[in-house]
Design an enzyme around this catalytic site. Structure first.
Site, PDB file in Angstrom:
ATOM      1  N   THR A  57       0.858  -1.188   0.000  1.00 13.49           N
ATOM      2  CA  THR A  57       0.000   0.000   0.000  1.00 13.49           C
ATOM      3  C   THR A  57       0.894   1.237   0.000  1.00 13.49           C
ATOM      4  O   THR A  57       2.120   1.125  -0.028  1.00 13.49           O
ATOM      5  CB  THR A  57      -0.900   0.022   1.247  1.00 13.49           C
ATOM      6  OG1 THR A  57      -0.070   0.262   2.406  1.00 13.49           O
ATOM      7  CG2 THR A  57      -1.634  -1.303   1.428  1.00 13.49           C
ATOM      8  N   CYS A  58       0.266   2.413   0.053  1.00 11.51           N
ATOM      9  CA  CYS A  58       1.070   3.636   0.047  1.00 11.51           C
ATOM     10  C   CYS A  58       1.912   3.763   1.313  1.00 11.51           C
ATOM     11  O   CYS A  58       2.937   4.442   1.318  1.00 11.51           O
ATOM     12  CB  CYS A  58       0.176   4.865  -0.112  1.00 11.51           C
ATOM     13  SG  CYS A  58      -1.084   5.028   1.167  1.00 11.51           S
ATOM     14  N   GLY A 198      -8.029   8.610  -5.355  1.00  9.51           N
ATOM     15  CA  GLY A 198      -8.559   9.682  -6.197  1.00  9.51           C
ATOM     16  C   GLY A 198     -10.070   9.808  -6.080  1.00  9.51           C
ATOM     17  O   GLY A 198     -10.607  10.918  -5.940  1.00  9.51           O
TER      18      GLY A 198
END
Length: 418
Positions: A57-58, A198
């Site tokens: 993941t980020c 987003g």
């Protein structure tokens, strides 16, 4: 873990790196695309690994799996990312057996998340589980463990308020805009990238900024149009990216590209521009910082934003720990039963052999011997004996090894396969 009869691998490991010691750039080096995860798993299977999960993941990249040595897993990670072993050793962590089990509980329940109580990681674990299972890389241990973590996560979410309030990277980015930009409803906002972050950011923008000048751009225009239709927003072609950036006051970048997509050449140097980069790896080139008119904020900064919501969530950490301890203890008790399962199985087989031999003897000795009743009675006795042994082993975990050795010795059991 070899005593638990669950894997060819000697130990269960958790190896990886997270926001705690690795900055966004280093995390980017070890970021795994969906295709890279698939390739890593296939190679792991070819190398004889029979239980493994991969998440990226980020905020973190992790591998949970069985191996003879953790370097087997570290090597797999480095071979399928841009990271090196040297980089990994500087910022990474390696947990083994019970520590690795405790770690996945902390991660999966949001206590180890960059934003406390963010339960997005549990979805990632579920996806990783399904991916591994399709390739035959989930054993009984991993299946039970992931289900236990999911159970703990659900309980914490339902029984505490640790995830109350809207706090996420996407919300934090909109909060930053609201706190630092005046007349935000009149600004031109461009959102580049319409993946999960987003989409969430877009929803928060519409909800909180009351702005009618939001434009979406995505490499795949159809995805942007789908979201735009929901919120009545403008969609532009990817080819219009430079023109739209130069027309914007705020640029939010949330793409999944492995290399920077925004460089200073795309930016008009005389217009004030706020850029929020919500991507891992970073999708805004460092050279953008050279422009005096540009303010660049990365998600690491946004994730550190603490507000009243986060402060309130901290009150529920002790309650969350209690739930984790309870579920983790249940899992470890199940794990202990795996240790003595082969001995119990061998004991049951030995008692059945003794029973059959004795019934054969009595059958020859007694003329009106009742086979059916003898079978019922003797099987019930065996069942009760087995239950006593099993309960003793479950309840007295501190002397399990000694008890197993004694049972094997007293009943002269065949060597138990380990």
């Amino acid at each position: 873990m070899e005593d638990f009869h669950i894997s060819r691998g000697k130990h269960f490991y958790s190896i990886g790196l997270s926001y705690k010691k690795a900055d966004a750039e280093i995390r980017g080096h070890f970021s795994l695309t969906e295709e890279a995860k698939e390739r890593l798993l296939v190679e792991a299977k070819n190398e004889g690994i029979d239980g493994i999960l991969v998440t990226s993941t980020c905020n973190r990249t992790e591998i949970y799996g069985f191996a003879q040595h953790p370097f087997q897993l570290i090597k797999l990670l480095c071979e399928h990312t841009h990271g090196t072993v040297e980089e990994f050793e500087k910022v990474a962590y390696v947990y083994k057996n019970k520590q690795a089990i405790s770690h996945i509980f902390r991660v999966g329940t949001g206590l180890d998340s960059q934003i406390l109580g963010d339960f997005e990681i549990i979805s990632q674990l579920k996806i990783a589980f399904v991916r591994s299972k399709k390739l035959g890389l989930v054993n009984a241990f991993l299946e039970r463990l992931v289900n236990a973590v999911i159970q703990a996560s659900k309980r914490i979410k339902n029984e505490t308020e640790i995830s109350s309030g809207a706090t996420s990277v996407s919300f934090a980015s909109v909060q930053y805009i609201l706190n630092n930009i005046q007349n935000v409803s009149e600004k031109n906002i461009l959102l580049f990238g319409t993946g999960k972050i987003g989409r969430n950011t877009c929803e928060n923008l519409v909800k909180h900024t009351k702005n009618n000048h939001i434009t979406l751009i995505n490499r795949t225009k159809g995805k942007a149009e789908k979201i735009a239709g929901k919120f009545n927003l403008i969609v532009k072609d990817y080819a219009d990216l430079q023109a739209e950036i130069r027309n914007s006051d705020i640029l939010i970048v949330a793409t999944g590209a492995q290399n920077p997509t925004i460089s200073k050449e795309l930016i008009y140097p005389r217009k004030e521009l706020l850029i929020l980069d919500l991507s891992i790896p970073k999708n805004v080139s460092d050279d953008v910082k050279e422009l005096e008119n540009v303010q660049l904020i990365h998600l690491d900064h946004l994730s550190q934003m603490t507000d009243e919501t986060l402060e309130r969530r901290k009150q529920f950490i002790p309650q969350a720990h209690e739930i984790i301890t309870e579920v983790e203890n249940d899992f470890n008790q199940w794990l202990e039963t795996r240790k003595f399962a082969p001995t119990i199985k061998a004991l049951k087989k030995k008692l059945k052999m003794m029973k059959d031999a004795e019934l054969d003897f009595q059958r020859k000795k007694i003329s009106d011997f009742n086979d059916e009743q003898a079978e019922i009675v003797s099987n019930r006795i065996i069942h009760k004996i087995m239950k006593h042994f099993a309960n003793h082993l479950k309840e007295d975990t501190e002397t399990t090894d000694e008890s197993l050795e004694l049972i094997q010795k007293v009943f002269q059991l065949e060597e138990v396969n380990k």
